[in-house]
Write a protein that holds these residues in place. Structure first.
Motif, short mmCIF file in Angstrom:
data_model
loop_
_atom_site.label_atom_id
_atom_site.label_comp_id
_atom_site.label_asym_id
_atom_site.label_seq_id
_atom_site.Cartn_x
_atom_site.Cartn_y
_atom_site.Cartn_z
N ASP A 141 0.74 -1.50 0.14
CA ASP A 141 -0.07 0.24 -0.12
C ASP A 141 0.83 1.32 -0.19
O ASP A 141 0.33 2.52 0.35
N SER A 142 1.84 1.09 -0.13
CA SER A 142 3.03 2.57 -0.54
C SER A 142 4.41 2.09 -1.78
O SER A 142 4.79 0.68 -1.07
N VAL A 143 5.40 3.12 -1.69
CA VAL A 143 5.67 2.86 -2.10
C VAL A 143 7.29 2.65 -1.44
O VAL A 143 7.85 1.97 -1.96
N HIS A 144 7.12 3.09 -0.29
CA HIS A 144 8.23 2.97 1.15
C HIS A 144 7.96 1.17 1.13
O HIS A 144 9.31 0.98 1.02
N GLY A 145 6.76 1.01 1.80
CA GLY A 145 7.18 -0.53 1.20
C GLY A 145 7.00 -1.48 0.64
O GLY A 145 7.98 -2.18 1.14
N VAL A 146 6.95 -1.19 -0.48
CA VAL A 146 7.69 -1.59 -1.88
C VAL A 146 9.01 -1.89 -2.25
O VAL A 146 9.74 -2.82 -1.59
N GLU A 147 9.87 -1.20 -1.62
CA GLU A 147 11.24 -0.47 -1.39
C GLU A 147 11.87 -1.28 -0.07
O GLU A 147 13.02 -2.76 -0.41
N LEU A 148 10.68 -1.61 0.77
CA LEU A 148 11.27 -2.42 2.86
C LEU A 148 11.56 -3.64 1.68
O LEU A 148 11.81 -4.21 1.95
N MET A 149 10.39 -4.27 0.99
CA MET A 149 10.00 -5.84 0.48
C MET A 149 11.07 -5.47 0.84
O MET A 149 11.58 -6.80 -0.05
N VAL A 195 -0.53 -8.07 -4.31
CA VAL A 195 -1.71 -6.45 -4.28
C VAL A 195 -1.87 -5.24 -3.86
O VAL A 195 -2.01 -5.43 -2.68
N VAL A 196 -2.05 -4.59 -5.16
CA VAL A 196 -1.90 -3.54 -4.00
C VAL A 196 -3.42 -3.12 -3.59
O VAL A 196 -4.86 -3.33 -3.59
N GLU A 197 -3.50 -2.64 -2.32
CA GLU A 197 -4.75 -2.47 -1.48
C GLU A 197 -5.09 -1.28 -1.46
O GLU A 197 -4.81 0.38 -1.50
N LEU A 198 -6.63 -1.39 -1.68
CA LEU A 198 -7.16 0.05 -2.10
C LEU A 198 -7.69 0.61 -0.97
O LEU A 198 -9.02 -0.12 -0.37
N GLY A 199 -7.43 2.02 -0.22
CA GLY A 199 -7.75 1.94 0.92
C GLY A 199 -9.28 2.14 0.67
O GLY A 199 -10.28 3.01 -0.61
N ALA A 200 -10.60 2.18 1.87
CA ALA A 200 -11.60 2.50 1.98
C ALA A 200 -12.31 3.76 1.74
O ALA A 200 -13.26 3.92 1.75
N GLY A 201 -10.91 5.26 1.92
CA GLY A 201 -11.58 6.23 2.07
C GLY A 201 -10.74 7.52 2.87
O GLY A 201 -10.43 6.20 4.21
N GLU A 202 -11.15 8.16 3.34
CA GLU A 202 -10.37 9.56 3.95
C GLU A 202 -10.41 8.65 4.86
O GLU A 202 -11.59 8.58 5.26
N THR A 236 -5.72 6.61 -3.35
CA THR A 236 -5.93 7.40 -5.08
C THR A 236 -5.71 6.76 -5.42
O THR A 236 -4.73 5.74 -5.87
N GLU A 237 -6.61 6.57 -7.35
CA GLU A 237 -5.92 5.45 -8.25
C GLU A 237 -4.48 6.05 -8.74
O GLU A 237 -4.20 5.12 -9.11
N ALA A 238 -4.27 7.39 -8.77
CA ALA A 238 -2.82 7.39 -8.82
C ALA A 238 -2.24 7.30 -8.42
O ALA A 238 -0.88 7.03 -9.02
N GLU A 239 -2.40 6.88 -6.87
CA GLU A 239 -1.12 6.25 -6.01
C GLU A 239 -1.25 4.79 -6.26
O GLU A 239 0.06 4.02 -6.23
N CYS A 240 -2.19 4.19 -6.15
CA CYS A 240 -2.28 2.92 -6.51
C CYS A 240 -1.30 2.60 -7.76
O CYS A 240 -1.06 1.43 -8.25
N ALA A 241 -1.28 3.68 -9.01
CA ALA A 241 -0.68 3.44 -10.47
C ALA A 241 1.21 3.07 -9.85
O ALA A 241 1.61 2.45 -10.17
N ALA A 242 1.47 3.99 -9.26
CA ALA A 242 2.61 4.28 -8.78
C ALA A 242 3.48 3.14 -8.00
O ALA A 242 3.88 2.70 -8.11
N VAL A 243 2.15 2.61 -6.66
CA VAL A 243 2.95 1.02 -6.27
C VAL A 243 3.00 0.30 -7.15
O VAL A 243 3.60 -0.45 -6.89
#
Length: 421
Positions: free
Chosen positions: A150-158, A172-179, A187-194
């Motif tokens: 659920d984050s680029v930094h998390g991907v880097e740590l993994m 799998v990319v986790e889509l948050g349920a809202g603010e 956001t979908e843009a952040e999902c694409a970055a992940v």
């Protein structure tokens, strides 16, 4: 390995670690005690004692098996509800694709008992846990493991922790349920970055999208449906962008115990993608169900023609004090009963082998080892009576009892469920 590990559970010795069990059973193996088919009410069990209904447990397992099949869903029930390997295997026998878990310890328990498919509904960034997962994947080609990112930094740590791993870890990319909701990309843009960050690694493989619809703020059918439309749309967009190029199938996963009817409805409309789609439902509380929170929110209340889950837990406590006509105390408290969502519910009173409804009796509070009972005028209750309590929130019921008798309707105990929290 699973058969041997389950068999070893039957070899465990009964002793002081397991509350509620008959004192004269000390030294017997669990298998030996099971073979005796003791009666919960007459053969030495001590109060408080938690029991699972054998008939209701089987009913719930069959109901969700047929529900998932009817709606074309794969099913990975959330095992953190029970953390009971015997129940994991019964769920698999009833058609489950695998088991959902939440933290590395739970995965270790599942693997110790031969679970070959695990969906970890959490991001995993602990290096030691990731190295252990990598070793499990390397040692067992049949082991399928999926977890959230659920984050680029998390991907880097993994990626750093998994350097040199023999097999990539499926994510799998986790889509948050809202603010203001729990975990997940907002956001979908952040999902694409992940997704791009995953694609840049050799240690991770993007296989789908997932989330948890019960965290939708002010959840109702419309808001949950809107979030699920976003989740499905995210899978479609990532597929069009070629983000699942290394996958063999595309996982789309959601489903707690409150909105799985809406999940089934929306997953039925997932369009054709470039790869086969695994529509993965993760509801877990159904296995024991309850008499409080989940009974009120189950989707089967909204769609009764689908069937009905049955509460399978009952906590038996004994009245130990009757200081006034309006008050009594039973010997089960916070150490024994779930209380984080609702207090227990007085259901039946048992005296001299006969049961009657607990009319006029209400649990008004819990101390560490006592249930506070309010008794209306005319409520018949005496010191020594057993009171059968219904429970709310199975997720915090299993964790208080390391060995749970499974009893038939007449009280015959036919099995014992071992939990690992």
């Amino acid at each position: 390995m699973s058969t041997e590990a389950l068999a070893r559970l039957a070899e465990e010795r009964v002793d002081h670690r397991f509350k509620g069990l008959p004192p004269d059973a000390d030294g017997l193996t669990v298998g030996e005690l099971t073979a005796q088919r003791r009666n919960l009410f007459t053969d030495g069990f001590t109060t408080p004692v938690l029991a699972l209904s054998a008939e209701r447990l089987e009913h719930n397992l069959k109901l969700m098996e047929t529900y998932a099949a009817r709606h074309g869903l794969a099913f990975a029930p959330h095992g953190k509800t029970s953390m009971a390997p015997q129940l994991f295997h019964r769920q698999l026998e009833h058609g489950a694709w695998g088991i959902t878990l939440a933290v590395p310890h739970q995965v270790r328990v599942a693997r110790a008992f031969g679970i070959s498919r695990v969906f970890l509904a959490n991001e995993l960034v602990d290096p030691a846990a990731l190295r252990w997962i990598a070793a499990e994947l390397a040692a067992d080609p049949s082991f399928r493991f999926i977890c959230y990112v659920d984050s680029v930094h998390g991907v880097e740590l993994m990626d750093a922790a998994l350097e040199g791993a023999a097999r990539p870890v499926d994510v799998v990319v986790e889509l948050g349920a809202g603010e203001g909701a729990r975990t997940g990309v907002r956001t979908e843009a952040e999902c694409a970055a992940v997704a791009d960050a995953v694609a840049a690694t050799d240690t991770l493989r993007l296989v789908g999208v997932a989330g948890y619809e019960a965290e939708v703020p002010q959840a109702d059918p419309e808001r949950v449906r809107a979030w699920l439309i976003r989740l499905v749309g995210l899978a479609v967009d990532l597929d069009k962008a070629g983000k699942f190029a290394r996958a063999e199938e595309i996982v789309v996963s959601a489903g707690g115990s409150a909105w799985f009817d809406t999940v089934a409805e929306m997953f039925a409309d997932i369009p054709e993608l470039s790869l086969p789609v695994l529509k993965l439902l993760r509801s877990g509380a159904y296995v024991s169900h309850d008499d409080g929170h989940y009974r009120k929110i189950t989707p089967f209340n909204r769609v009764p023609e689908e069937g009905a889950l049955e509460p399978a837990f009952r906590l038996w406590a004994q009245v130990v004090s009757r200081p006034s006509p309006e008050q009594a105390f039973a010997n089960a408290g916070k150490r024994d009963a779930a209380y984080d969502l609702d207090l227990p519910f007085a259901q039946v009173v048992r005296r001299d082998g006969a049961e009657r409804p607990a009319t006029g009796i209400e649990v008004t509070g819990l101390s560490d080892q006592h249930a506070w009972l309010s008794t209306a005028s005319g409520a018949e209750l005496e010191v020594g009576d057993w009171v059968g309590l219904g429970l709310s929130h199975p997720c915090t019921s299993f964790d208080k009892w390391p060995l749970i008798p499974v009893a038939e309707a007449d009280g015959t105990v036919v099995a014992y469920v071992r939990t690992f929290f």
